[in-house]
Design a protein around this motif. Structure first.
Motif, mmCIF file in Angstrom:
data_model
loop_
_atom_site.group_PDB
_atom_site.id
_atom_site.type_symbol
_atom_site.label_atom_id
_atom_site.label_comp_id
_atom_site.label_asym_id
_atom_site.label_seq_id
_atom_site.Cartn_x
_atom_site.Cartn_y
_atom_site.Cartn_z
ATOM 1 N N GLU A 93 2.487 1.687 -3.435
ATOM 2 C CA GLU A 93 1.567 1.976 -4.529
ATOM 3 C C GLU A 93 0.890 3.335 -4.424
ATOM 4 O OE1 GLU A 93 0.155 -2.549 -5.780
ATOM 5 O OE2 GLU A 93 -1.287 -1.193 -4.842
ATOM 6 N N THR A 94 0.902 3.939 -3.243
ATOM 7 C CA THR A 94 0.173 5.190 -3.046
ATOM 8 C C THR A 94 1.089 6.358 -2.699
ATOM 9 O OG1 THR A 94 -0.230 4.629 -0.716
ATOM 10 C CG2 THR A 94 -1.913 3.973 -2.313
ATOM 11 N N TYR A 150 4.570 -4.049 -11.147
ATOM 12 C CA TYR A 150 3.256 -4.018 -11.785
ATOM 13 C C TYR A 150 3.392 -4.264 -13.282
ATOM 14 C CZ TYR A 150 -1.359 -2.758 -13.370
ATOM 15 O OH TYR A 150 -2.605 -2.810 -13.971
ATOM 16 N N ALA A 157 -5.268 -4.328 -6.082
ATOM 17 C CA ALA A 157 -4.624 -3.086 -5.639
ATOM 18 C C ALA A 157 -4.723 -2.977 -4.121
ATOM 19 C CB ALA A 157 -5.291 -1.881 -6.287
ATOM 20 N N HIS A 171 -5.289 -5.317 -17.064
ATOM 21 C CA HIS A 171 -5.443 -4.274 -16.040
ATOM 22 C C HIS A 171 -6.700 -4.524 -15.200
ATOM 23 C CE1 HIS A 171 -2.184 -1.655 -17.262
ATOM 24 N NE2 HIS A 171 -2.618 -1.603 -18.499
ATOM 25 N N ALA A 178 -6.846 -5.072 -11.182
ATOM 26 C CA ALA A 178 -7.429 -3.964 -10.415
ATOM 27 C C ALA A 178 -7.890 -4.369 -9.011
ATOM 28 C CB ALA A 178 -8.584 -3.335 -11.197
ATOM 29 N N HIS A 211 0.830 -1.205 0.000
ATOM 30 C CA HIS A 211 0.000 0.000 0.000
ATOM 31 C C HIS A 211 0.865 1.255 0.000
ATOM 32 C CE1 HIS A 211 -2.629 3.123 1.891
ATOM 33 N NE2 HIS A 211 -3.466 2.632 0.995
ATOM 34 N N ASP A 229 -4.733 -0.325 -2.165
ATOM 35 C CA ASP A 229 -5.631 0.697 -1.618
ATOM 36 C C ASP A 229 -7.080 0.218 -1.636
ATOM 37 O OD1 ASP A 229 -5.764 0.831 -4.383
ATOM 38 O OD2 ASP A 229 -5.946 3.013 -4.442
ATOM 39 N N ARG A 272 1.425 3.066 -8.468
ATOM 40 C CA ARG A 272 1.281 1.617 -8.674
ATOM 41 C C ARG A 272 1.692 1.193 -10.082
ATOM 42 N NH1 ARG A 272 -3.833 -2.292 -9.615
ATOM 43 N NH2 ARG A 272 -2.919 -4.176 -8.705
ATOM 44 N N TYR A 273 1.331 2.019 -11.066
ATOM 45 C CA TYR A 273 1.498 1.617 -12.457
ATOM 46 C C TYR A 273 2.896 1.918 -13.001
ATOM 47 C CZ TYR A 273 -3.433 1.564 -11.609
ATOM 48 O OH TYR A 273 -4.639 1.309 -11.048
#
Length: 202
Positions: A124-125, A137, A169, A162, A166, A121, A171, A131-132
């Protein structure tokens, strides 16, 4: 469709002097201990520097911030999963049909996410779209795209990869606070529906 082998998760830490490599490992070991003991959110960079026995400046120069530490800590763990994908036993590894490999990967990544949720988390945030941009990823997306293209060549594999990733993820997992098994089952169901569903309307 190209094989996954040319794509690796990152390039690993650059070669460095022995003392610098030791300091890097001391910092990562200290961060891992503190995160395990107090949780990722409950640990400051000051605490990590003190635990590692290095100056705070050294810590920030090496990793930038706590999200940089999270990425570095995740690197080895992601590589283990990557090796399972590239050369491990079936059904995760190459000696299985593409559809079975896809389901096995979704299950394995769901387990990886649960085991490392707070670190994933944070990584990715750290910034919008983080994240991408990370290599992990990009590898997961390419792997899913390749498997989908083999199992269902009639589908837009790049886009649907994707969509399959999703629900995995961090988050979303934290925001919805679903139980781990429910989150895993839902992600697997989505993969199975994508593999078996029709592509035309009623």
């Amino acid at each position: 469709m190209p094989d996954e082998d040319p794509l690796k998760i990152g390039a690993g830490p650059p070669k460095e002097r022995a003392d610098a490599a030791r300091n890097r490992q001391k910092i990562l070991d200290a961060a891992a201990r503190l995160f395990e003991r107090h949780g990722v959110a409950g640990v400051s960079m000051d605490q990590i520097a003190a635990e590692a026995g290095v100056g705070k400046g050294t810590l920030f120069r090496r990793f930038g911030d706590k999200s940089g530490l999270a990425v570095a800590l995740l690197d080895d763990r992601e590589r283990e999963l990557q090796q399972g994908v590239l050369s491990g036993p079936a059904p995760l590894g190459p000696d299985a049909p593409a559809g079975a490999r896809l389901v096995a990967f979704v299950e394995a990544y769901a387990d990886f996410l649960e085991a490392n949720l707070d670190l994933v988390h944070l990584s990715e945030t750290a910034s919008p779209g983080a994240r991408y941009r990370v290599g992990a990823y990009q590898f997961w997306h390419r792997h899913v795209t390749i498997l989908l293209a083999k199992a269902r060549p009639d589908l837009d594999a790049d886009y649907l990869a994707h969509a399959i990733l999703a629900p995995l993820a961090a988050d979303l997992r934290k925001a919805l606070n679903h139980q781990a098994e429910r989150a895993k089952a839902g992600a697997v169901t989505l993969a199975l529906l994508t593999l078996s569903g029709v592509t035309t309307g009623p």
